[in-house]
Design a protein around this motif. Structure first.
Motif, short mmCIF file in Angstrom:
data_model
loop_
_atom_site.label_atom_id
_atom_site.label_comp_id
_atom_site.label_asym_id
_atom_site.label_seq_id
_atom_site.Cartn_x
_atom_site.Cartn_y
_atom_site.Cartn_z
N GLN A 170 0.87 -1.18 0.00
CA GLN A 170 0.00 0.00 0.00
C GLN A 170 0.90 1.22 0.00
N ASN A 171 0.70 2.14 -0.89
CA ASN A 171 1.57 3.33 -1.01
C ASN A 171 3.04 2.94 -1.04
N GLN A 172 3.35 1.95 -1.82
CA GLN A 172 4.74 1.47 -2.01
C GLN A 172 5.32 0.73 -0.79
N GLN A 173 4.56 0.64 0.32
CA GLN A 173 5.06 -0.04 1.52
C GLN A 173 4.48 -1.45 1.60
N ILE A 174 5.32 -2.42 1.95
CA ILE A 174 4.85 -3.80 2.07
C ILE A 174 4.00 -3.93 3.34
N THR A 175 2.80 -4.47 3.19
CA THR A 175 1.96 -4.70 4.38
C THR A 175 2.16 -6.14 4.87
N GLU A 176 1.63 -7.11 4.12
CA GLU A 176 1.79 -8.52 4.48
C GLU A 176 1.54 -9.36 3.24
N GLY A 177 1.49 -10.68 3.42
CA GLY A 177 1.14 -11.56 2.31
C GLY A 177 -0.36 -11.81 2.30
N ALA A 178 -0.86 -12.46 1.25
CA ALA A 178 -2.30 -12.75 1.16
C ALA A 178 -2.74 -13.61 2.33
N THR A 179 -1.86 -14.50 2.80
CA THR A 179 -2.19 -15.36 3.95
C THR A 179 -0.98 -15.52 4.89
N SER A 180 -0.17 -14.49 4.99
CA SER A 180 1.05 -14.60 5.81
C SER A 180 1.57 -13.22 6.18
N ASN A 181 2.51 -13.16 7.11
CA ASN A 181 3.25 -11.93 7.38
C ASN A 181 4.57 -11.98 6.61
N VAL A 182 5.16 -10.81 6.39
CA VAL A 182 6.36 -10.72 5.56
C VAL A 182 7.50 -10.07 6.36
N PHE A 183 8.69 -10.63 6.21
CA PHE A 183 9.90 -10.12 6.88
C PHE A 183 10.99 -9.87 5.87
N MET A 184 11.76 -8.79 6.10
CA MET A 184 12.91 -8.51 5.24
C MET A 184 14.15 -8.33 6.12
N LEU A 185 15.22 -9.01 5.78
CA LEU A 185 16.49 -8.83 6.51
C LEU A 185 17.41 -7.96 5.67
N LYS A 186 17.94 -6.91 6.31
CA LYS A 186 18.88 -6.02 5.61
C LYS A 186 19.94 -5.60 6.61
N ASN A 187 21.19 -5.87 6.30
CA ASN A 187 22.30 -5.51 7.19
C ASN A 187 22.04 -5.93 8.64
N LYS A 188 21.68 -7.17 8.83
CA LYS A 188 21.48 -7.77 10.17
C LYS A 188 20.31 -7.16 10.95
N THR A 189 19.46 -6.41 10.26
CA THR A 189 18.24 -5.91 10.91
C THR A 189 17.03 -6.50 10.20
N LEU A 190 16.12 -7.02 11.01
CA LEU A 190 14.92 -7.64 10.45
C LEU A 190 13.77 -6.63 10.51
N PHE A 191 13.19 -6.36 9.36
CA PHE A 191 12.07 -5.41 9.27
C PHE A 191 10.77 -6.17 9.04
N MET A 229 12.61 -4.08 -0.40
CA MET A 229 12.41 -5.54 -0.49
C MET A 229 13.27 -6.15 -1.59
N LEU A 230 13.33 -5.46 -2.72
CA LEU A 230 14.03 -6.05 -3.86
C LEU A 230 15.55 -6.06 -3.66
N SER A 231 16.04 -5.24 -2.71
CA SER A 231 17.49 -5.28 -2.44
C SER A 231 17.76 -5.94 -1.09
N ALA A 232 16.79 -6.73 -0.60
CA ALA A 232 16.93 -7.37 0.73
C ALA A 232 18.04 -8.42 0.72
N ASP A 233 18.61 -8.65 1.91
CA ASP A 233 19.54 -9.78 2.05
C ASP A 233 18.74 -11.08 2.13
N GLU A 234 17.59 -11.01 2.82
CA GLU A 234 16.72 -12.19 2.90
C GLU A 234 15.26 -11.71 2.99
N LEU A 235 14.36 -12.57 2.53
CA LEU A 235 12.94 -12.24 2.58
C LEU A 235 12.20 -13.51 3.00
#
Ligand code: PDD
Length: 277
Positions: A170-191, A229-235
């Motif tokens: 929504q407004n370019q920000q990731i909310t969640e998945g259709a049936t899941s929550n979403v996590f992004m790891l970047k530089n040892k920080t989990l968002f 998200m597209l430059s994440a270390d892990e998703l």
């Protein structure tokens, strides 16, 4: 065997009225709770979320936590010792006419148990694909409502595209998945998106957050953008039935060159410890 309105009965004997508001309007809420080694995992947290959903839509909780525990444990025992997923649904009940507004009714309670087969680590280690889509859902995604038309459309789109999940924004920000929550790891920080009305407060999400400290990562419950998200270390995505799944491709973009990262493995292993404890 299933549970319907106070009785344990054969599934093919279970039926509800066409005047049930769950049928007419999707006027109900639900929970999905995993069972491992005969033990209902995080029951208290699921019942707390159920209470929040019920309160939000003004349906009375027909049972207290003790009674819920008794019913769910009994149904679990009837299905043996293999991993299960309990689906419980409470609708507002059977009305006398089809009218949007409601009077006080007796809620309909339905519970079933299905066998749960989460993917093995061997399967997960190769990673899964997702697609992204604009989040067109309503502004009360915190309610675990059985009105799931938008989520159904997304899940069908995932199936047609042969991917595991649709990641919503929504407004370019990731909310969640259709049936899941979403996590992004970047530089040892989990968002991950903060708990608010735009996402469901996942019980597995909490477990991922709990695991973070033993995996040497910090947590930021802060929304992240599609670009991040597209430059994440892990998703990863998380849910009670899928546990924690690594995503290595979104639309046509590889995440971490298409490789599953080490931090996923640490958090996944920790989750396995918790569920088998
Ligand atoms: N879905 N967000 C949405 C929209 C979900 O539907 C789910 C779970 C989650 C994760 O919540 P939890 O970790 O508590 O399972 C997040 C369930 C499994 C379902 O609808 O079947």
């Amino acid at each position: 065997m299933v549970f319907l309105n106070g009785k344990f009965i054969e599934k093919d004997k279970a039926s509800i009225s066409v005047m049930d508001r769950g049928f007419l309007f999707g006027d109900g809420v639900y929970e999905v709770i995993p069972v491992y080694n005969g033990k209902i995992f995080r029951l208290h947290q699921h019942l707390k979320r159920l209470q929040n959903s019920l309160d939000s839509v003004k349906i009375n909780n027909p049972y207290n936590d003790k009674k819920w525990g008794e019913i769910l444990n009994k149904l679990t025992k009837l299905h043996g010792n293999n991993p299960q997923s309990l689906y419980l649904q409470i609708t507002r009940g059977v009305d006398v006419e089809r009218k949007h507004s409601f009077n006080d009714l007796n809620p309909t309670v339905y519970i079933q148990s299905s066998s749960l087969k989460p993917k093995t680590k061997q399967e997960l280690i190769s990673g899964y694909n997702a697609i992204s889509s604009e989040d067109i859902r309503w502004n009360r995604c915190d309610i675990k409502s059985t009105s799931l038309l938008a989520n159904i459309m997304y899940s069908q789109k995932a199936k047609e595209n042969n991917v595991e999940e649709v990641i919503l924004h929504q407004n370019q920000q990731i909310t969640e998945g259709a049936t899941s929550n979403v996590f992004m790891l970047k530089n040892k920080t989990l968002f991950t998106h903060p708990i608010d009305n735009h996402i469901l407060s996942g019980i597995t999400r909490d477990l991922v957050i709990e695991s973070a400290s033993s995996c040497n990562i910090s947590i930021k419950e802060v929304a992240f953008s599609i670009k991040d998200m597209l430059s994440a270390d892990e998703l990863w995505i998380s849910s009670s039935t899928r546990e924690i799944m690594p995503i290595v491709k979104v639309d046509n973009n590889l995440i971490n060159n298409g490789n599953v990262g080490n931090t996923w493995e640490c958090v996944y292993d920790n989750y396995q410890k918790l569920k088998n404890a």
